[in-house]
Design a protein around this motif. Structure first.
Motif, short mmCIF file in Angstrom:
data_model
loop_
_atom_site.label_atom_id
_atom_site.label_comp_id
_atom_site.label_asym_id
_atom_site.label_seq_id
_atom_site.Cartn_x
_atom_site.Cartn_y
_atom_site.Cartn_z
N LEU A 11 0.86 -1.17 0.00
CA LEU A 11 0.00 0.00 0.00
C LEU A 11 0.90 1.23 0.00
O LEU A 11 1.68 1.44 0.94
N ILE A 12 0.82 2.02 -1.07
CA ILE A 12 1.61 3.25 -1.16
C ILE A 12 0.80 4.37 -0.54
O ILE A 12 -0.31 4.66 -0.99
N ARG A 13 1.34 4.98 0.49
CA ARG A 13 0.62 6.01 1.24
C ARG A 13 0.68 7.36 0.53
O ARG A 13 1.48 7.58 -0.37
N GLU A 18 2.17 11.61 -3.55
CA GLU A 18 2.42 13.00 -3.94
C GLU A 18 3.69 13.09 -4.77
O GLU A 18 3.73 13.78 -5.80
N ARG A 19 4.74 12.40 -4.33
CA ARG A 19 6.01 12.43 -5.07
C ARG A 19 5.89 11.70 -6.40
O ARG A 19 6.40 12.15 -7.42
N ILE A 20 5.21 10.56 -6.41
CA ILE A 20 5.08 9.75 -7.63
C ILE A 20 4.33 10.52 -8.71
O ILE A 20 4.76 10.55 -9.87
N PHE A 21 3.20 11.13 -8.34
CA PHE A 21 2.36 11.79 -9.32
C PHE A 21 2.68 13.28 -9.48
O PHE A 21 2.19 13.92 -10.40
N GLY A 22 3.47 13.83 -8.56
CA GLY A 22 3.87 15.23 -8.67
C GLY A 22 2.75 16.21 -8.36
O GLY A 22 2.74 17.32 -8.91
N VAL A 23 1.81 15.81 -7.52
CA VAL A 23 0.69 16.67 -7.14
C VAL A 23 0.46 16.53 -5.63
O VAL A 23 0.95 15.60 -5.01
N CYS A 24 -0.32 17.45 -5.06
CA CYS A 24 -0.60 17.40 -3.62
C CYS A 24 -1.61 16.31 -3.29
O CYS A 24 -2.28 15.77 -4.18
N LYS A 25 -1.73 16.00 -2.00
CA LYS A 25 -2.66 14.95 -1.53
C LYS A 25 -4.09 15.22 -1.98
O LYS A 25 -4.81 14.30 -2.36
N ARG A 26 -4.48 16.47 -1.91
CA ARG A 26 -5.85 16.82 -2.29
C ARG A 26 -6.12 16.47 -3.76
O ARG A 26 -7.18 15.95 -4.11
N THR A 27 -5.14 16.75 -4.61
CA THR A 27 -5.29 16.44 -6.04
C THR A 27 -5.28 14.93 -6.27
O THR A 27 -6.03 14.42 -7.10
N VAL A 28 -4.44 14.21 -5.53
CA VAL A 28 -4.44 12.74 -5.64
C VAL A 28 -5.82 12.21 -5.30
O VAL A 28 -6.39 11.40 -6.03
N ARG A 29 -6.39 12.70 -4.20
CA ARG A 29 -7.73 12.25 -3.77
C ARG A 29 -8.79 12.59 -4.82
O ARG A 29 -9.64 11.78 -5.15
N GLY A 48 -4.17 4.81 0.88
CA GLY A 48 -3.14 4.75 -0.14
C GLY A 48 -3.65 4.04 -1.38
O GLY A 48 -4.85 3.81 -1.52
N MET A 49 -2.73 3.71 -2.26
CA MET A 49 -3.05 2.96 -3.49
C MET A 49 -2.21 1.70 -3.51
O MET A 49 -1.06 1.70 -3.04
#
Length: 67
Positions: A11-13, A18-29, A48-49
């Motif tokens: 499970l990637i937290r 954020e680092r993997i996709f280059g966006v903030c937590k809110r954008t990931v969600r 996580g994913m």
């Protein structure tokens, strides 16, 4: 999918996502909720994913398909 991988899937937290996709937590969600990223999973209060879903996402982006 190989059944053996199901038990070893990490499970990637959110901070790492954020680092993997280059966006903030809110954008990931937001993007996960919209289906633009793999779905978020909640396990014991942790969000996580699954690593396998993230890898599959990048394989599709690169044109290699899910195989």
């Amino acid at each position: 999918m190989n059944p053996e991988n199901e038990f070893n899937d990490r499970l990637i937290r959110l901070p790492e996502l954020e680092r993997i996709f280059g966006v903030c937590k809110r954008t990931v969600r937001r993007k996960a909720a919209a289906g633009e990223l793999p779905p978020l999973v909640r396990s014991g209060g942790v969000v996580g994913m699954l690593e396998s879903k993230v890898k599959e996402y990048f394989r599709r982006l690169s044109g290699q398909g899910a195989n």
